[in-house]
Scaffold this motif. Sequence first.
Motif, PDB file in Angstrom:
ATOM      1  N   GLU A  18      -7.472 -39.407 -33.959  1.00  0.00           N
ATOM      2  CA  GLU A  18      -7.872 -38.516 -32.860  1.00  0.00           C
ATOM      3  C   GLU A  18      -8.360 -39.323 -31.647  1.00  0.00           C
ATOM      4  N   ARG A  19      -9.186 -40.317 -31.895  1.00  0.00           N
ATOM      5  CA  ARG A  19      -9.737 -41.121 -30.794  1.00  0.00           C
ATOM      6  C   ARG A  19      -8.674 -41.976 -30.113  1.00  0.00           C
ATOM      7  N   ILE A  20      -7.796 -42.584 -30.899  1.00  0.00           N
ATOM      8  CA  ILE A  20      -6.742 -43.430 -30.311  1.00  0.00           C
ATOM      9  C   ILE A  20      -5.765 -42.570 -29.522  1.00  0.00           C
ATOM     10  N   GLU A  21      -5.376 -41.419 -30.072  1.00  0.00           N
ATOM     11  CA  GLU A  21      -4.464 -40.538 -29.340  1.00  0.00           C
ATOM     12  C   GLU A  21      -5.081 -40.060 -28.035  1.00  0.00           C
ATOM     13  N   ALA A  22      -6.381 -39.774 -28.018  1.00  0.00           N
ATOM     14  CA  ALA A  22      -7.048 -39.354 -26.785  1.00  0.00           C
ATOM     15  C   ALA A  22      -6.974 -40.474 -25.743  1.00  0.00           C
ATOM     16  N   LEU A  23      -7.168 -41.721 -26.171  1.00  0.00           N
ATOM     17  CA  LEU A  23      -7.056 -42.852 -25.242  1.00  0.00           C
ATOM     18  C   LEU A  23      -5.626 -43.001 -24.735  1.00  0.00           C
ATOM     19  N   ASP A  25      -3.538 -40.748 -24.264  1.00  0.00           N
ATOM     20  CA  ASP A  25      -3.224 -39.644 -23.359  1.00  0.00           C
ATOM     21  C   ASP A  25      -3.872 -39.788 -21.984  1.00  0.00           C
ATOM     22  N   GLU A  26      -4.803 -40.748 -21.828  1.00  0.00           N
ATOM     23  CA  GLU A  26      -5.417 -40.955 -20.521  1.00  0.00           C
ATOM     24  C   GLU A  26      -4.349 -41.463 -19.544  1.00  0.00           C
ATOM     25  N   PRO A  27      -4.337 -40.924 -18.309  1.00  0.00           N
ATOM     26  CA  PRO A  27      -3.285 -41.283 -17.355  1.00  0.00           C
ATOM     27  C   PRO A  27      -3.119 -42.790 -17.140  1.00  0.00           C
ATOM     28  N   ASP A  28      -4.213 -43.546 -17.089  1.00  0.00           N
ATOM     29  CA  ASP A  28      -4.086 -44.977 -16.811  1.00  0.00           C
ATOM     30  C   ASP A  28      -3.674 -45.783 -18.050  1.00  0.00           C
ATOM     31  N   ARG A  29      -3.576 -45.125 -19.195  1.00  0.00           N
ATOM     32  CA  ARG A  29      -3.197 -45.849 -20.414  1.00  0.00           C
ATOM     33  C   ARG A  29      -1.872 -45.382 -20.996  1.00  0.00           C
ATOM     34  N   HIS A  31       1.141 -45.684 -20.178  1.00  0.00           N
ATOM     35  CA  HIS A  31       2.298 -46.585 -20.121  1.00  0.00           C
ATOM     36  C   HIS A  31       1.914 -48.050 -20.219  1.00  0.00           C
ATOM     37  N   PHE A  32       0.755 -48.349 -20.822  1.00  0.00           N
ATOM     38  CA  PHE A  32       0.375 -49.746 -20.951  1.00  0.00           C
ATOM     39  C   PHE A  32       1.372 -50.443 -21.864  1.00  0.00           C
ATOM     40  N   PRO A  33       1.549 -51.760 -21.712  1.00  0.00           N
ATOM     41  CA  PRO A  33       2.465 -52.475 -22.604  1.00  0.00           C
ATOM     42  C   PRO A  33       1.999 -52.305 -24.052  1.00  0.00           C
ATOM     43  N   GLY A  34       2.874 -51.869 -24.899  1.00  0.00           N
ATOM     44  CA  GLY A  34       2.526 -51.682 -26.300  1.00  0.00           C
ATOM     45  C   GLY A  34       2.184 -50.249 -26.672  1.00  0.00           C
ATOM     46  N   ALA A  35       2.092 -49.345 -25.678  1.00  0.00           N
ATOM     47  CA  ALA A  35       1.736 -47.950 -25.985  1.00  0.00           C
ATOM     48  C   ALA A  35       2.758 -47.320 -26.925  1.00  0.00           C
ATOM     49  N   PHE A  95      -5.296 -51.748 -28.734  1.00  0.00           N
ATOM     50  CA  PHE A  95      -4.197 -51.707 -27.775  1.00  0.00           C
ATOM     51  C   PHE A  95      -3.504 -53.062 -27.638  1.00  0.00           C
ATOM     52  N   ALA A  96      -4.097 -54.118 -28.169  1.00  0.00           N
ATOM     53  CA  ALA A  96      -3.460 -55.445 -28.154  1.00  0.00           C
ATOM     54  C   ALA A  96      -2.450 -55.503 -29.296  1.00  0.00           C
TER      55      ALA A  96
END
Length: 140
Positions: A18-23, A25-29, A31-35, A95-96
């Motif tokens: 739940e916590r990782i999915e919420a992160l 879904d944040e607009p700035d995250r 499309h981060f590399p590895g999403a 996220f790494a």
Amino acid sequence: MSNAPTTPPILVSSLDLERIEALLDEPDRRHFPGAQTLRAELARAEIVEPAQVPADVVTMNSTARVVDVDAGEEYELTLVYPREADGDPGKVSVFAPVGSAILGLRIGQSIQWPVPGGRLRTLRIAAIRYQPEASGHLHR
């Protein structure tokens, strides 16, 4: 021989999911590399309630001894959320690439993971020094 990473079964707590999915879904995250890779890992995970997580599984905020089989190196990593990844070499964000690689692995499991340059590294979980769920910290 395939260059596809080896993907052992993984187990993730419903709270971590739940916590990782919420992160994610944040607009700035979004499309981060590895999403996309992290989303794929979560999609294939077996999801259980925090109280049902076995003590030998790497969960968020766990501290694990990880062996880089290819380099013959062993190090201790604490898997953290991005906001806690403060530059301490012992903390790795989920996220790494190495963070998303070890999430949900059990002691003794290995995973091949791509690194820059197109090579694959094999990581193995040697031990878990601390896991919140095993310590009764179910809502950390």
